[in-house]
Design a protein around this motif. Sequence first.
Motif, PDB file in Angstrom:
ATOM      1  N   HIS A  67       1.367   3.059   1.295  1.00  0.00           N
ATOM      2  CA  HIS A  67       0.912   3.301   2.656  1.00  0.00           C
ATOM      3  C   HIS A  67       1.251   2.109   3.560  1.00  0.00           C
ATOM      4  N   PHE A  68       1.047   0.904   3.060  1.00  0.00           N
ATOM      5  CA  PHE A  68       1.388  -0.288   3.843  1.00  0.00           C
ATOM      6  C   PHE A  68       2.877  -0.326   4.173  1.00  0.00           C
ATOM      7  N   VAL A  69       3.703  -0.011   3.189  1.00  0.00           N
ATOM      8  CA  VAL A  69       5.150  -0.139   3.355  1.00  0.00           C
ATOM      9  C   VAL A  69       5.747   1.037   4.122  1.00  0.00           C
ATOM     10  N   GLU A  70       5.420   2.262   3.697  1.00  0.00           N
ATOM     11  CA  GLU A  70       6.062   3.449   4.262  1.00  0.00           C
ATOM     12  C   GLU A  70       5.414   3.941   5.548  1.00  0.00           C
ATOM     13  N   LYS A  71       4.107   3.766   5.688  1.00  0.00           N
ATOM     14  CA  LYS A  71       3.405   4.302   6.855  1.00  0.00           C
ATOM     15  C   LYS A  71       3.121   3.236   7.925  1.00  0.00           C
ATOM     16  N   LEU A  72       2.836   2.017   7.478  1.00  0.00           N
ATOM     17  CA  LEU A  72       2.472   0.971   8.429  1.00  0.00           C
ATOM     18  C   LEU A  72       3.610  -0.002   8.710  1.00  0.00           C
ATOM     19  N   GLY A  73       4.709   0.120   7.963  1.00  0.00           N
ATOM     20  CA  GLY A  73       5.908  -0.647   8.279  1.00  0.00           C
ATOM     21  C   GLY A  73       5.959  -2.079   7.794  1.00  0.00           C
ATOM     22  N   PHE A  74       5.150  -2.427   6.801  1.00  0.00           N
ATOM     23  CA  PHE A  74       5.202  -3.793   6.281  1.00  0.00           C
ATOM     24  C   PHE A  74       6.270  -3.905   5.196  1.00  0.00           C
ATOM     25  N   PRO A  75       7.002  -5.019   5.172  1.00  0.00           N
ATOM     26  CA  PRO A  75       7.989  -5.213   4.105  1.00  0.00           C
ATOM     27  C   PRO A  75       7.294  -5.448   2.767  1.00  0.00           C
ATOM     28  N   GLU A  76       7.944  -5.051   1.695  1.00  0.00           N
ATOM     29  CA  GLU A  76       7.361  -5.250   0.373  1.00  0.00           C
ATOM     30  C   GLU A  76       7.080  -6.722   0.089  1.00  0.00           C
ATOM     31  N   SER A  77       7.858  -7.597   0.707  1.00  0.00           N
ATOM     32  CA  SER A  77       7.679  -9.038   0.494  1.00  0.00           C
ATOM     33  C   SER A  77       6.354  -9.551   1.048  1.00  0.00           C
ATOM     34  N   SER A  78       5.689  -8.751   1.887  1.00  0.00           N
ATOM     35  CA  SER A  78       4.406  -9.181   2.460  1.00  0.00           C
ATOM     36  C   SER A  78       3.222  -8.782   1.593  1.00  0.00           C
ATOM     37  N   VAL A  79       3.489  -8.020   0.532  1.00  0.00           N
ATOM     38  CA  VAL A  79       2.433  -7.517  -0.340  1.00  0.00           C
ATOM     39  C   VAL A  79       2.337  -8.369  -1.595  1.00  0.00           C
ATOM     40  N   TRP A  80       1.125  -8.798  -1.907  1.00  0.00           N
ATOM     41  CA  TRP A  80       0.891  -9.649  -3.080  1.00  0.00           C
ATOM     42  C   TRP A  80      -0.187  -9.007  -3.951  1.00  0.00           C
ATOM     43  N   LEU A  81       0.053  -9.016  -5.273  1.00  0.00           N
ATOM     44  CA  LEU A  81      -0.855  -8.369  -6.202  1.00  0.00           C
ATOM     45  C   LEU A  81      -1.293  -9.313  -7.316  1.00  0.00           C
ATOM     46  N   GLY A  82      -2.447  -8.985  -7.910  1.00  0.00           N
ATOM     47  CA  GLY A  82      -2.913  -9.711  -9.087  1.00  0.00           C
ATOM     48  C   GLY A  82      -3.102 -11.194  -8.854  1.00  0.00           C
ATOM     49  N   LYS A  83      -2.560 -12.007  -9.745  1.00  0.00           N
ATOM     50  CA  LYS A  83      -2.748 -13.449  -9.661  1.00  0.00           C
ATOM     51  C   LYS A  83      -2.110 -14.057  -8.419  1.00  0.00           C
ATOM     52  N   LYS A  84      -1.162 -13.351  -7.816  1.00  0.00           N
ATOM     53  CA  LYS A  84      -0.514 -13.859  -6.607  1.00  0.00           C
ATOM     54  C   LYS A  84      -1.312 -13.505  -5.349  1.00  0.00           C
ATOM     55  N   ALA A  85      -2.334 -12.669  -5.510  1.00  0.00           N
ATOM     56  CA  ALA A  85      -3.157 -12.249  -4.363  1.00  0.00           C
ATOM     57  C   ALA A  85      -4.366 -13.168  -4.214  1.00  0.00           C
ATOM     58  N   GLU A  86      -4.086 -14.454  -4.107  1.00  0.00           N
ATOM     59  CA  GLU A  86      -5.153 -15.455  -4.041  1.00  0.00           C
ATOM     60  C   GLU A  86      -5.301 -15.974  -2.610  1.00  0.00           C
ATOM     61  N   LEU A  87      -6.535 -16.079  -2.166  1.00  0.00           N
ATOM     62  CA  LEU A  87      -6.818 -16.537  -0.806  1.00  0.00           C
ATOM     63  C   LEU A  87      -7.758 -17.739  -0.836  1.00  0.00           C
ATOM     64  N   PRO A  88      -7.678 -18.586   0.185  1.00  0.00           N
ATOM     65  CA  PRO A  88      -8.643 -19.688   0.252  1.00  0.00           C
ATOM     66  C   PRO A  88     -10.040 -19.167   0.542  1.00  0.00           C
TER      67      PRO A  88
ATOM     68  N   GLU B   3      -3.360  -0.920  13.330  1.00  0.00           N
ATOM     69  CA  GLU B   3      -2.609  -0.491  14.518  1.00  0.00           C
ATOM     70  C   GLU B   3      -3.258  -0.969  15.822  1.00  0.00           C
ATOM     71  N   SER B   4      -4.550  -1.273  15.784  1.00  0.00           N
ATOM     72  CA  SER B   4      -5.245  -1.635  17.024  1.00  0.00           C
ATOM     73  C   SER B   4      -5.512  -3.140  17.154  1.00  0.00           C
ATOM     74  N   GLU B   5      -5.536  -3.858  16.054  1.00  0.00           N
ATOM     75  CA  GLU B   5      -5.841  -5.287  16.112  1.00  0.00           C
ATOM     76  C   GLU B   5      -4.586  -6.092  16.443  1.00  0.00           C
ATOM     77  N   PRO B   6      -4.583  -6.786  17.569  1.00  0.00           N
ATOM     78  CA  PRO B   6      -3.403  -7.592  17.942  1.00  0.00           C
ATOM     79  C   PRO B   6      -3.066  -8.619  16.849  1.00  0.00           C
ATOM     80  N   GLY B   7      -1.808  -8.688  16.512  1.00  0.00           N
ATOM     81  CA  GLY B   7      -1.367  -9.685  15.544  1.00  0.00           C
ATOM     82  C   GLY B   7      -1.284  -9.192  14.118  1.00  0.00           C
ATOM     83  N   LEU B   8      -1.598  -7.894  13.873  1.00  0.00           N
ATOM     84  CA  LEU B   8      -1.580  -7.387  12.494  1.00  0.00           C
ATOM     85  C   LEU B   8      -0.466  -6.379  12.236  1.00  0.00           C
ATOM     86  N   GLN B   9       0.239  -5.946  13.245  1.00  0.00           N
ATOM     87  CA  GLN B   9       1.230  -4.889  13.065  1.00  0.00           C
ATOM     88  C   GLN B   9       2.387  -5.336  12.190  1.00  0.00           C
ATOM     89  N   GLY B  10       2.863  -4.409  11.375  1.00  0.00           N
ATOM     90  CA  GLY B  10       3.994  -4.701  10.490  1.00  0.00           C
ATOM     91  C   GLY B  10       5.327  -4.625  11.221  1.00  0.00           C
TER      92      GLY B  10
END
Length: 237
Positions: free
Chosen positions: A53-74, A230-237
Amino acid sequence: MEEQFEAAVRGFWEVRDRQAAKQIANGSQDAGTRGAVTGGAHLDALTRLVVHHFVEKLGFPESSVWLGKKAELPGYYRPTKQWDLVVKEGDQLVAAIEFKSQSGSFGNNFNNRTEEAIGSAVDTRRAISRGLLGEARPWLGYVFLLEDAPGSTKNSHRAFNPRFEVDNAFKGNPSYADRYQVLCKRLVEDELYDAACFVLAPKDPELPISQPDSALSFRNFIESLTRHVESEPGLQG
C-alpha cells in the motif's frame, strides 16, 4: 483488499505450522507451542500487504521502507525502539507500525502485550515532540492478531481483586478478546496510535476470520493511514 487481508491472516497459521515442523525435523523442537513462535516472521504476509500500500498506492519508493531490525527509531526514555515497519523519507519519519499476535498462554501474556503497546507509543510520541523524527507529525499504527479459541473468547475465571473498583469495561471477568479490543480502542482514543487493527483468527481454515469492531477493522486502519499521509504536509511520497 479484504480478500488479500484474509489471505494474509490465514498465512499466519501456515508460517507457524511450517516453523514447528522444521524444528521437529531438525530435532530442536521447543517446549509446548514455542517451536511455532520462535522463528519470527509470522505476520510477514500482513506486513507485505501494508508495504504494498505504501509503495503502490501512496507512492513511496521501496528504499524508504524498513523492516525488522532495520526498523529502529530513537526513543526519549530509552536510546532506541525497534518497530516492525518504518517508512522514512529523508529526515522525516512518515509512519511506524507494530504487528503483534497472541496464540495460547493468553493469561500469561496479556499484561506484557499491554505494557509493550503503551510504552512503545508513549516513548515514540515523546521523541516526536522533541523533534527527533522530523518536523511533520508521523502516523503510528498498531495491528493485533489474536487466536480465536475458547481460551481467548470465553469469559475469564479469574476474579479481579484490586484495592479500588475496576473500570467498567473490565467488570464481569471479560474474555481476553474483549480486553484486547478495549486496549486497541483506547490506544486510539487516547491518541497513542493513530489507528489500530484488531482481528480474531481461528486455526481452522474453515472457520471465519472476524473483526469485531468496525473502528478497529483493517479497512479503517488503511483509510486512516492514507488520509493522514495525504493530508499532513511533509509526508507525501
